[in-house]
Design a protein around this motif. Structure first.
Motif, mmCIF file in Angstrom:
data_model
loop_
_atom_site.group_PDB
_atom_site.id
_atom_site.type_symbol
_atom_site.label_atom_id
_atom_site.label_comp_id
_atom_site.label_asym_id
_atom_site.label_seq_id
_atom_site.Cartn_x
_atom_site.Cartn_y
_atom_site.Cartn_z
ATOM 1 N N LEU A 21 -4.583 -18.788 7.621
ATOM 2 C CA LEU A 21 -3.820 -19.027 6.400
ATOM 3 C C LEU A 21 -4.729 -19.421 5.249
ATOM 4 O O LEU A 21 -4.585 -18.919 4.122
ATOM 5 N N LEU A 24 -6.567 -16.407 4.060
ATOM 6 C CA LEU A 24 -5.719 -15.490 3.326
ATOM 7 C C LEU A 24 -5.444 -15.990 1.920
ATOM 8 O O LEU A 24 -5.479 -15.223 0.946
ATOM 9 N N THR A 25 -5.171 -17.284 1.800
ATOM 10 C CA THR A 25 -4.902 -17.793 0.460
ATOM 11 C C THR A 25 -6.144 -17.690 -0.411
ATOM 12 O O THR A 25 -6.061 -17.396 -1.599
ATOM 13 N N ARG A 28 -6.385 -14.130 -1.609
ATOM 14 C CA ARG A 28 -5.438 -13.798 -2.653
ATOM 15 C C ARG A 28 -5.799 -14.482 -3.963
ATOM 16 O O ARG A 28 -5.591 -13.933 -5.039
ATOM 17 N N PRO A 32 -6.812 -11.211 -7.908
ATOM 18 C CA PRO A 32 -5.517 -10.587 -8.201
ATOM 19 C C PRO A 32 -5.787 -9.115 -8.488
ATOM 20 O O PRO A 32 -6.585 -8.777 -9.339
ATOM 21 N N ILE A 33 -5.163 -8.297 -7.723
ATOM 22 C CA ILE A 33 -5.552 -6.895 -7.727
ATOM 23 C C ILE A 33 -5.188 -6.264 -9.071
ATOM 24 O O ILE A 33 -4.078 -6.383 -9.571
ATOM 25 N N ARG A 44 -9.644 -4.824 0.183
ATOM 26 C CA ARG A 44 -8.874 -6.016 0.546
ATOM 27 C C ARG A 44 -8.492 -5.997 2.030
ATOM 28 O O ARG A 44 -8.511 -7.018 2.711
ATOM 29 N N TYR A 45 -8.179 -4.806 2.491
ATOM 30 C CA TYR A 45 -7.843 -4.699 3.917
ATOM 31 C C TYR A 45 -9.026 -5.126 4.779
ATOM 32 O O TYR A 45 -8.883 -5.857 5.755
ATOM 33 N N ILE A 48 -9.304 -8.842 4.741
ATOM 34 C CA ILE A 48 -8.304 -9.523 5.567
ATOM 35 C C ILE A 48 -8.652 -9.365 7.042
ATOM 36 O O ILE A 48 -8.539 -10.305 7.836
ATOM 37 N N THR B 220 -2.088 -6.605 4.172
ATOM 38 C CA THR B 220 -2.685 -6.144 2.917
ATOM 39 C C THR B 220 -1.626 -5.511 2.033
ATOM 40 O O THR B 220 -1.556 -5.783 0.827
ATOM 41 N N ASP B 227 1.340 -8.837 -5.286
ATOM 42 C CA ASP B 227 0.485 -8.938 -6.458
ATOM 43 C C ASP B 227 1.025 -8.092 -7.585
ATOM 44 O O ASP B 227 1.047 -8.481 -8.744
ATOM 45 N N GLU B 236 1.971 -16.862 -0.341
ATOM 46 C CA GLU B 236 1.844 -18.114 0.406
ATOM 47 C C GLU B 236 3.204 -18.621 0.814
ATOM 48 O O GLU B 236 3.399 -19.127 1.922
#
Lengths: 160, 275
Positions: A21, A24-25, A28, A32-33, A44-45, A48, B220, B227, B236
């Protein structure tokens, strides 16, 4: 129990969940994409996926051969990406050792005397760090690896 | 499944150096590759073993599988003091996780009542019938390391040289681990033979890895979607909700309200979702 919402706070599952978690946060928050180009998405994949592997390996630390191998792989890859020279310097001894052992294993075809060489080799490719293990340890590591993979999949993070 | 069987074998066995007559007997026994059991008419092993071994054994259920059946030898001499018995007891307690102590107590109780040749026959029979007799052999091999006199109990027709012993130990370990894997991996049956089992295991590991990849791709996609809709902390929140839901579910399951309770909980949490 004072906290009914948690299982065992030191169990593999909770360790993995919290770490994942957090990762992941962080991912993100970082980026920001901007565009939805496939390369961005793919990047991004990758991030992750690496975060999942990393949090799994860190939850297991160095207790297992496969987690050590995975951590080493991740570290060497990140060093190589940041600075090609430093990667060569720091990871050199490890790399030499791993290369040497893998060379030994490929040249001396691991005929463990039990006759399951092809399947064992295939299993070695699947389990991280499997090339340097004899059949006995390989089976051990496989069992633990399967357990950790299922923890990952059935963790509360929408993965299962 | 660490190998602490290796560690336990490094314990010394002080009680094995009992007397010279014993040594000559053991040497004779080692020449004879067939099974033997010494008479223990003087000893009351059966009173000691059930006390010390069986509870420590059963408390340490493990898949170690190494045995120590040949470990016990019973002395003919009635003059042997009680001291070896006690050290035997402590040795047994140290070497925990030996499943074969059941056989030991059986055999020792059988021994005390019969004469020597009969005992050896029944001993052979018992060894050959237990289907784990070959493990007894491997155990003796490990125990020879402390350089005490150890009785080697070989099955009929099996080689007793060190190479085949080591092979047998290895194969035993591998079989044990395969058995554990068989419990974990669904669709794996011992009757299929090892090659097929390994194939199953490989397929299972591959499918698990693919699932992990697929689900991280799903994550993703979800994060990109969120996003895009510029709900920056929606991810989150979503993750936290899911985590809470899952934990609620687990808590309810633990309390035993699996079927309806779980569903009810789900409904209630989804109705008060902040989105």
């Amino acid at each position: 129990m004072n906290n009914p919402h948690h299982l065992n706070p030191t169990s593999l599952k909770s360790r993995f969940t919290t770490r994942f978690l957090r990762a992941l946060t962080k991912i993100r928050a970082q980026k920001p994409i901007s565009s939805s180009s496939p390369t961005e998405i793919f990047r991004r994949y990758r991030r992750i996926k690496v975060a999942a592997d990393k949090s799994m390996a860190y939850s297991v630390r160095s207790r297992r051969i496969w987690s050590r191998a995975m951590l080493w792989k991740l570290r060497s890859r990140s060093y190589r990406r940041q600075d090609p020279c430093s990667g060569r310097r720091s990871g050199k001894t490890n790399q030499a050792i791993m290369k040497k052992s893998s060379n030994e294993n490929t040249t001396t075809r691991r005929e463990d005397g039990v006759g399951f060489v092809e399947e064992a080799d295939e299993l070695r490719q699947l389990v991280p760090g499997g090339e340097t293990m004899n059949l006995c340890n390989l089976l051990d590591e496989t069992a633990h690896y399967i357990k950790c993979l299922t923890t990952q999949l059935f963790s509360p993070i929408g993965k299962g | 499944m660490a190998d602490f069987s290796a560690q336990s074998y490094r314990q010394p066995f002080p009680f094995l150096d009992i007397d010279p007559t014993m040594e000559s007997l053991t040497q004779f026994a080692e020449l004879n590759p067939q099974s033997f059991i010494l008479d223990n008419s003087a000893f009351n092993f059966q009173t000691f073993f059930p006390l010390s071994i069986n509870d420590s054994l059963f408390s340490n259920q493990a898949s170690q599988g190494e045995t120590m059946s040949g470990f016990i030898h019973n002395s003919n001499q009635s003059s042997v003091s009680a001291q070896p018995i006690f050290s035997a007891k402590t040795e047994m307690e140290e070497i925990s996780n030996k499943r074969k102590a059941l056989d030991i107590s059986e055999s020792s109780s059988g021994n005390s009542s019969s004469t020597s040749p009969q005992v050896s026959e029944t001993g052979i029979k018992r060894r050959n019938n237990s289907g784990r007799g070959k493990r007894a052999k491997s155990n003796e091999k490990e125990m020879e390391k402390p350089k005490e006199v150890v009785h080697v109990r070989a099955r009929r027709g099996q080689a007793t040289d060190s190479h085949s012993l080591a092979e047998r130990v290895r194969r035993g370990k591998i079989n044990e681990r395969l058995r554990c894997l068989q419990d974990i991996v669904p669709g794996c049956y011992k009757t299929m033979g090892m090659a097929l089992m390994l194939d199953e295991i490989i397929n299972y590991v591959q499918s698990l890895q693919n699932q992990v990849e697929f689900l991280s791709m799903k994550l993703t996609a979800a994060s990109t979607y969120y996003d895009f809709n510029s709900e920056s902390d929606a991810m989150e929140r979503m993750l936290r909700e899911k985590a809470e839901e899952a934990k609620e579910l687990e808590r309810l399951m633990r309390e035993g309200y699996v079927g309806i309770g779980g569903v009810a909980c789900f409904h209630s949490s989804s109705t008060y979702g902040p989105l």
